[in-house]
Design a protein around this motif. Sequence first.
Motif, mmCIF file in Angstrom:
data_model
loop_
_atom_site.group_PDB
_atom_site.id
_atom_site.type_symbol
_atom_site.label_atom_id
_atom_site.label_comp_id
_atom_site.label_asym_id
_atom_site.label_seq_id
_atom_site.Cartn_x
_atom_site.Cartn_y
_atom_site.Cartn_z
ATOM 1 N N LEU A 1 22.637 2.026 -0.814
ATOM 2 C CA LEU A 1 22.088 1.314 0.356
ATOM 3 C C LEU A 1 22.795 2.221 1.747
ATOM 4 C CD1 LEU A 1 22.672 -2.333 -0.577
ATOM 5 C CD2 LEU A 1 20.552 -1.096 -0.036
ATOM 6 N N LEU A 2 23.988 2.835 1.255
ATOM 7 C CA LEU A 2 24.657 3.377 2.583
ATOM 8 C C LEU A 2 24.713 5.025 2.533
ATOM 9 C CD1 LEU A 2 27.607 0.599 2.236
ATOM 10 C CD2 LEU A 2 25.770 0.830 3.786
ATOM 11 N N PHE A 3 24.796 5.574 1.394
ATOM 12 C CA PHE A 3 24.921 6.952 1.572
ATOM 13 C C PHE A 3 23.416 7.702 2.064
ATOM 14 C CE2 PHE A 3 28.421 7.290 -1.163
ATOM 15 C CZ PHE A 3 29.139 8.557 -0.818
ATOM 16 N N ARG A 4 23.537 7.919 3.309
ATOM 17 C CA ARG A 4 22.118 8.386 3.882
ATOM 18 C C ARG A 4 22.602 9.407 4.818
ATOM 19 N NH1 ARG A 4 18.324 4.715 4.481
ATOM 20 N NH2 ARG A 4 18.836 3.163 3.394
ATOM 21 N N GLN B 1 16.989 14.806 -10.832
ATOM 22 C CA GLN B 1 18.218 15.197 -10.171
ATOM 23 C C GLN B 1 17.874 15.371 -8.768
ATOM 24 O OE1 GLN B 1 19.027 18.923 -12.247
ATOM 25 N NE2 GLN B 1 21.058 18.741 -11.381
ATOM 26 N N SER B 2 16.691 15.472 -8.425
ATOM 27 C CA SER B 2 16.324 15.746 -6.790
ATOM 28 C C SER B 2 15.528 14.470 -6.323
ATOM 29 C CB SER B 2 15.637 16.762 -6.510
ATOM 30 O OG SER B 2 14.450 16.677 -7.361
ATOM 31 N N ASN B 3 15.645 13.275 -7.047
ATOM 32 C CA ASN B 3 15.217 12.007 -6.119
ATOM 33 C C ASN B 3 16.059 11.606 -5.676
ATOM 34 O OD1 ASN B 3 15.144 9.013 -6.501
ATOM 35 N ND2 ASN B 3 13.383 9.508 -7.598
ATOM 36 N N LEU B 4 15.720 11.127 -4.344
ATOM 37 C CA LEU B 4 16.663 10.668 -3.527
ATOM 38 C C LEU B 4 17.456 9.285 -3.840
ATOM 39 C CD1 LEU B 4 17.364 11.159 -0.302
ATOM 40 C CD2 LEU B 4 15.699 9.564 0.393
ATOM 41 N N ARG C 1 21.683 9.242 -4.325
ATOM 42 C CA ARG C 1 22.458 8.058 -3.595
ATOM 43 C C ARG C 1 23.234 7.342 -4.360
ATOM 44 N NH1 ARG C 1 18.275 5.769 0.993
ATOM 45 N NH2 ARG C 1 18.161 7.825 2.362
ATOM 46 N N ALA C 2 22.548 6.711 -5.363
ATOM 47 C CA ALA C 2 23.401 5.752 -6.141
ATOM 48 C C ALA C 2 24.554 6.568 -6.892
ATOM 49 C CB ALA C 2 22.314 5.134 -7.301
#
Lengths: 179, 184
Positions: free
Chosen positions: A176-179, B107-110, B114-115
């Motif tokens: 949710l927050l890492f952008r 690997q390059s999936n956004l 992020r997760a």
Amino acid sequence: MILLKLFVTFFKIGLFTIGGGYAMLALIRQEIVRHGWLTVQEFVDIVGIAEMTPGPIAVNAATFVGYRTAGLGGALLATAGVALPSLISVIAVSYVWEKYKTSKTVQNMFAGIRPIVAGLVGAAAVMVGTATFEALASVSHILLTIVLAGVTFYGVAFRKWDPIKLILASALAGLLLFR
Amino acid sequence: MIDKLRGCWELFTVFFRIGLFTFGGGFAMMPLIEREVVEVRGWAKQDEILDIFALAQSVPGAIGINTAVFIGRRLYGLAGASAAIVGVITPSVIIILIIAHLFAQFQSNLYVTRAFSGVKASVIGLIAAAALRAARGAVRDRFGLVIAAAAFALSVFSSLSVVWVMVLGGLSGILYYRQRGAGK
């Protein structure tokens, strides 16, 4: 006999690595390049995925290299190969340990060894932390990383919070927050 | 027989869960193992688990796998060791096979990236907590503090193999505590 070769190679890798999966990666790289199983770039991709997926890094890398080289059979044999030395070495050592652990000398020996674990794990925390922070690009990412690492540290070190829930919560926070 | 079978199944499921939720290798696995094995199941005592972690790092093989084999063997011998080892590696095998087969762009999936950034942050905290918990159990006097600091420094600043660090620590433990015992 690619399957046999995969098994033997990964058995050797498991047998000659002491101190964990990261030490193993160098050996895996050397072997796959020597056998010409994968290119160096493919190996780098595999290491990235091995780190991002759950489980022991050595197992992840072995499964992936085995699969890329020889399909499902390769994956299973490479994994069995890398895990089997653990079974043998640990059974031998734990048998001796259970037998002699009450002896005074062995207890003194472990009184000298136990603090080492604390030192080594502390060093790992510093090294993993440094590598992670060095890769961060923005102030908000750095702050978020500090918060998530801090909350996990507090919960596991001082409260009896479940590490699994903390990992899941951190994944969600990252999403949710890492952008 | 039935008890042993049930026990091995329990070992399998516990280590399956540990394998499924460990990111970043054996050190990050330590708090999960400690919680399940010491606090929840009572399979080992607090100071025993420290010795097991120490041994798991000093013998060939990956640390997470070695620890699983240790616990499994101590509960149900070879059958237990096998159940624990299969448990800890099965999630890896399944997930890697799915990714290798289906998600070339994993690997390059956004969303994955992020997760994973969140997980990576959490892993730093986990390993630091593992270090503090180990220190709390292991460092009981000034000698222990010196050994822990020396191991930390050797690990960060030198490339001396873990085995030699452990051997040195074990020898100094034997010498130091024997001499102190004799002095009393």
